[in-house]
Design an enzyme around this catalytic site. Structure first.
Site, PDB file in Angstrom:
ATOM      1  N   LYS A   1      10.323   2.309  -6.660  1.00 54.92           N
ATOM      2  CA  LYS A   1       9.942   3.701  -6.376  1.00 54.92           C
ATOM      3  C   LYS A   1       8.602   4.033  -7.018  1.00 54.92           C
ATOM      4  CE  LYS A   1      11.673   7.537  -8.974  1.00 54.92           C
ATOM      5  NZ  LYS A   1      10.486   8.070  -9.558  1.00 54.92           N
ATOM      6  N   ASN A   2       8.432   3.610  -8.273  1.00 55.31           N
ATOM      7  CA  ASN A   2       7.242   4.025  -9.012  1.00 55.31           C
ATOM      8  C   ASN A   2       5.994   3.197  -8.695  1.00 55.31           C
ATOM      9  OD1 ASN A   2       8.752   6.042 -10.051  1.00 55.31           O
ATOM     10  ND2 ASN A   2       9.076   5.095 -12.055  1.00 55.31           N
TER      11      ASN A   2
ATOM     12  N   VAL B   1       8.976   8.212 -25.459  1.00 51.77           N
ATOM     13  CA  VAL B   1       8.122   8.531 -24.304  1.00 51.77           C
ATOM     14  C   VAL B   1       8.271   9.994 -23.882  1.00 51.77           C
ATOM     15  CG1 VAL B   1       7.528   7.915 -21.921  1.00 51.77           C
ATOM     16  CG2 VAL B   1       8.225   6.127 -23.533  1.00 51.77           C
TER      17      VAL B   1
ATOM     18  N   ASP C   1      13.133   4.659 -18.769  1.00 50.59           N
ATOM     19  CA  ASP C   1      14.035   4.833 -17.618  1.00 50.59           C
ATOM     20  C   ASP C   1      15.249   3.902 -17.668  1.00 50.59           C
ATOM     21  OD1 ASP C   1      12.151   6.658 -16.041  1.00 50.59           O
ATOM     22  OD2 ASP C   1      10.917   4.921 -16.455  1.00 50.59           O
TER      23      ASP C   1
ATOM     24  N   CYS D   1      11.502  14.956 -12.441  1.00 50.38           N
ATOM     25  CA  CYS D   1      12.680  15.215 -13.268  1.00 50.38           C
ATOM     26  C   CYS D   1      12.352  16.099 -14.464  1.00 50.38           C
ATOM     27  CB  CYS D   1      13.242  13.893 -13.756  1.00 50.38           C
ATOM     28  SG  CYS D   1      13.935  12.924 -12.416  1.00 50.38           S
TER      29      CYS D   1
ATOM     30  N   ARG E   1       6.097  14.171  -8.412  1.00 47.79           N
ATOM     31  CA  ARG E   1       4.900  14.174  -9.263  1.00 47.79           C
ATOM     32  C   ARG E   1       3.728  13.515  -8.550  1.00 47.79           C
ATOM     33  NH1 ARG E   1       5.087  16.539 -13.694  1.00 47.79           N
ATOM     34  NH2 ARG E   1       3.537  15.153 -14.601  1.00 47.79           N
TER      35      ARG E   1
HETATM   36  N1  EPU Z   1       1.682  13.023 -20.599  1.00 48.15           N
HETATM   37  C1  EPU Z   1       0.873  14.013 -21.103  1.00 48.15           C
HETATM   38  N2  EPU Z   1      -0.183  14.440 -20.337  1.00 48.15           N
HETATM   39  C2  EPU Z   1      -0.437  13.919 -19.100  1.00 48.15           C
HETATM   40  C3  EPU Z   1       0.395  12.893 -18.594  1.00 48.15           C
HETATM   41  C4  EPU Z   1       1.456  12.464 -19.369  1.00 48.15           C
HETATM   42  O1  EPU Z   1       1.082  14.489 -22.207  1.00 48.15           O
HETATM   43  O2  EPU Z   1      -1.391  14.357 -18.441  1.00 48.15           O
HETATM   44  C5  EPU Z   1       2.841  12.574 -21.393  1.00 48.15           C
HETATM   45  C6  EPU Z   1       4.162  12.934 -20.703  1.00 48.15           C
HETATM   46  O3  EPU Z   1       4.552  14.249 -20.974  1.00 48.15           O
HETATM   47  C7  EPU Z   1       5.117  11.909 -21.267  1.00 48.15           C
HETATM   48  C8  EPU Z   1       4.224  10.689 -21.490  1.00 48.15           C
HETATM   49  O4  EPU Z   1       2.871  11.164 -21.476  1.00 48.15           O
HETATM   50  O5  EPU Z   1       5.616  12.352 -22.498  1.00 48.15           O
HETATM   51  C9  EPU Z   1       4.365   9.606 -20.471  1.00 48.15           C
HETATM   52  O6  EPU Z   1       4.186  10.141 -19.166  1.00 48.15           O
HETATM   53  P1  EPU Z   1       3.593   9.267 -17.993  1.00 48.15           P
HETATM   54  O7  EPU Z   1       2.365   9.902 -17.489  1.00 48.15           O
HETATM   55  O8  EPU Z   1       3.531   7.837 -18.414  1.00 48.15           O
HETATM   56  O9  EPU Z   1       4.738   9.413 -16.892  1.00 48.15           O
HETATM   57  P2  EPU Z   1       4.570   9.675 -15.348  1.00 48.15           P
HETATM   58  O10 EPU Z   1       3.434   8.894 -14.807  1.00 48.15           O
HETATM   59  O11 EPU Z   1       4.660  11.125 -15.055  1.00 48.15           O
HETATM   60  C10 EPU Z   1       5.999   7.619 -14.594  1.00 48.15           C
HETATM   61  C11 EPU Z   1       7.263   7.453 -13.826  1.00 48.15           C
HETATM   62  C12 EPU Z   1       8.443   7.905 -14.657  1.00 48.15           C
HETATM   63  C13 EPU Z   1       8.478   7.079 -15.934  1.00 48.15           C
HETATM   64  C14 EPU Z   1       7.139   7.211 -16.683  1.00 48.15           C
HETATM   65  C15 EPU Z   1       7.066   6.332 -17.917  1.00 48.15           C
HETATM   66  C16 EPU Z   1       6.505   7.789 -11.573  1.00 48.15           C
HETATM   67  C17 EPU Z   1       6.506   8.628 -10.358  1.00 48.15           C
HETATM   68  N3  EPU Z   1       7.187   8.247 -12.610  1.00 48.15           N
HETATM   69  O12 EPU Z   1       5.907   9.019 -14.836  1.00 48.15           O
HETATM   70  O13 EPU Z   1       9.583   7.624 -13.910  1.00 48.15           O
HETATM   71  O14 EPU Z   1       9.509   7.541 -16.755  1.00 48.15           O
HETATM   72  O15 EPU Z   1       6.057   6.852 -15.804  1.00 48.15           O
HETATM   73  O16 EPU Z   1       7.261   4.996 -17.573  1.00 48.15           O
HETATM   74  O17 EPU Z   1       5.912   6.714 -11.609  1.00 48.15           O
HETATM   75  C18 EPU Z   1      11.753   7.949 -13.095  1.00 48.15           C
HETATM   76  O18 EPU Z   1      11.507   7.003 -12.302  1.00 48.15           O
HETATM   77  O19 EPU Z   1      12.889   8.458 -13.233  1.00 48.15           O
HETATM   78  C19 EPU Z   1      10.661   8.476 -13.909  1.00 48.15           C
HETATM   79  C20 EPU Z   1      10.766   9.616 -14.587  1.00 48.15           C
END
Ligand code: EPU
Length: 441
Positions: free
Chosen positions: A27-28, A338, A316, A125, A101
């Site tokens: 998915k990601n 995280v 995750d 989420c 997102r």
């Molecule tokens: N963060 C910030 N500022 C930002 C971006 C992120 O503070 O501008 C913080 C977030 O709040 C969090 C941390 O950095 O505490 C990590 O966030 P990250 O950006 O890595 O997560 P994401 O890209 O929004 C993706 C996956 C998530 C997975 C995370 C970490 C997708 C669509 N989502 O999210 O997947 O948990 O990376 O590996 O790729 C899931 O599949 O259930 C899921 C939540």
């Protein structure tokens, strides 16, 4: 309560899950590769695509931008023709806001193709604040103008085009790393991105971009170097397997004393999970077709884990595994570094009979942004505790799947409400549960 019966799953627990299931693309990764197709005025073909709601949302978003998206669900092939790209109607884009997102990642490709982008309020989420400050800062550094005054979302323009820049991420965010890659590939000049994340899904995105004509290298210290190119072409690519889904089924095998062959699961992306699975006492067998995970019948052992960016233990993976840890003999510790609020899902587990205590302190040694910040981000799980079925409301994708595992491991009936949330990331999970002998209705 679920608003309709389709959103409710009745589970008669206490039966081991046994059998074989197929896990397809991640998915990601798939959603990001679909966005990358926007960069080329050409056709891209992505294979091993699962039928999940996030793929539907990204397909709809692409279509709203004038892109032709053809989804062959059975074959798992998505063909994207992005010859014509146009700005979507703000109201139409807004109907998809709150679903995912992914829209923020449209920024770079739309700026390159059209000079502007509109990003609706984001969903995903509810597991913490999930800000997008790193994304916006990255875009600004590359030369974009970000207007946050719009009531429905963010308007981004790049009147002079995007240009390479030196960017450092304060935390190795997966999304902000992808944002930089998608925006910098066609920016004029060189971009250096330090403090980046290097998850396997990101590296597969780099592979896609390289197929398209991009020049991207990565140093051992997690610094990406991107040399902007003028033109990109469509790609043909097969997605890597969803290692989160694979690990979720592995945890289900452990929690229900079952035996599941996860076709498609691959070892390299799951090494950290496999080490923990083995320490708990779970057995696995790796073959060319997939990985078989099973409970050997012995007592399970407790573990201490800390979630982290790759190659650490994925956040995750944590939620489904916590359910299995309720059946391990002794005290297990999970330090979540995280997301600040990823333990909300443990409350219903406690109601089902689990003994789980949450702490604001960091119960581990990894550097953690949530130290002294009043977030309950460490969990202590005491087991083994028998679980008893009950009524449960699904809170989010991974928490919801964990509740499902708990209901399957518990004695007696459970009603799991809001089950369609799980369709966001688990392809045909009802069909797979039936194939594994679960008693569900
Ligand atoms: N963060 C910030 N500022 C930002 C971006 C992120 O503070 O501008 C913080 C977030 O709040 C969090 C941390 O950095 O505490 C990590 O966030 P990250 O950006 O890595 O997560 P994401 O890209 O929004 C993706 C996956 C998530 C997975 C995370 C970490 C997708 C669509 N989502 O999210 O997947 O948990 O990376 O590996 O790729 C899931 O599949 O259930 C899921 C939540």
């Amino acid at each position: 309560m679920a608003e309709n019966s389709k959103d409710l799953l009745h589970v008669e627990g206490g039966k081991p899950l046994v059998g074989s299931i197929q896990v397809r693309g991640a998915k990601n990764f798939v959603s990001k590769a679909m966005v990358a197709a926007l960069l080329a005025p050409d056709t891209s073909v992505l294979k091993n695509v699962p039928q999940i709601r996030d793929v539907h949302v990204v397909s709809d978003l692409l279509r709203l931008h004038g892109v032709n998206v053809d989804v062959d669900e059975a074959a798992g092939i998505v063909t994207i023709d992005a010859k014509k790209v146009q700005l979507a109607d703000v109201a139409d884009v807004d109907t998809l806001s709150g679903s995912s997102r992914i829209p923020i990642l449209f920024s770079g490709p739309l700026l390159h193709r059209l000079g502007e982008a509109f990003i609706p309020a984001l969903g995903g989420c509810n597991i913490g604040g999930r800000p997008i400050d790193f994304h916006l800062e990255t875009l600004r550094k590359l030369g974009a103008k970000v207007d946050k005054e719009h009531a429905d979302g963010i308007h981004i323009t790049a009147p002079d085009g995007l240009h390479g820049a030196k960017i450092h991420l304060p935390y190795p965010s997966v999304g902000a790393t992808e944002q930089t890659l998608l925006a910098a590939v066609q920016a004029e000049g060189k971009t250096e991105l330090s403090g980046a994340a290097t998850e396997p899904e990101i590296m597969d995105l780099v592979a896609v971009l390289q197929k398209m004509g991009a020049i991207i290298s990565v140093d051992v210290d997690r610094t990406f170097r991107i040399e902007g190119v003028k033109e990109l072409k469509g790609y043909r690519h097969t997605s890597l397997t969803d290692r989160i889904e694979a690990a979720s089924w592995a945890s289900a095998a452990l929690a229900t004393q079952g035996d599941i062959f996860v076709k498609g699961a691959t070892q390299p992306e799951m090494m950290t999970f496999l080490n923990v699975f083995r320490k708990i006492g779970g057995q696995f067998d790796i073959t060319d077709e997939g990985i078989r995970f099973w409970h050997p019948g012995n007592e399970l052992k407790p573990v201490a884990i800390e979630t982290d960016v790759h190659p650490g233990f994925m956040t995750d993976w944590q939620q489904p595994l916590v359910v299995a840890l309720t059946q391990a003999n002794g005290l297990s510790i999970v330090h979540e570094t995280v997301y600040e609020q990823r333990f909300g899902f443990t409350r219903p587990l406690v109601d089902m009979g689990a003994t789980i205590q949450l702490y604001k302190e960091c119960l581990g040694s990894l550097p953690c942004r949530f130290q002294q910040r009043n977030y309950k981000h460490s969990a202590v799980i005491f087991g083994p505790t028998p679980l008893t079925g009950r009524e449960i409301d699904v809170p989010d994708l991974r928490g919801g799947f964990s509740h499902l595992i708990a209901a399957l491991a518990a004695s007696g009936p459970s009603d799991v409400n809001g089950i369609s949330l799980i369709d966001r990331g688990y392809e045909d999970f009802r069909g797979k549960l039936v194939a594994l002998g679960a008693d569900i209705d």
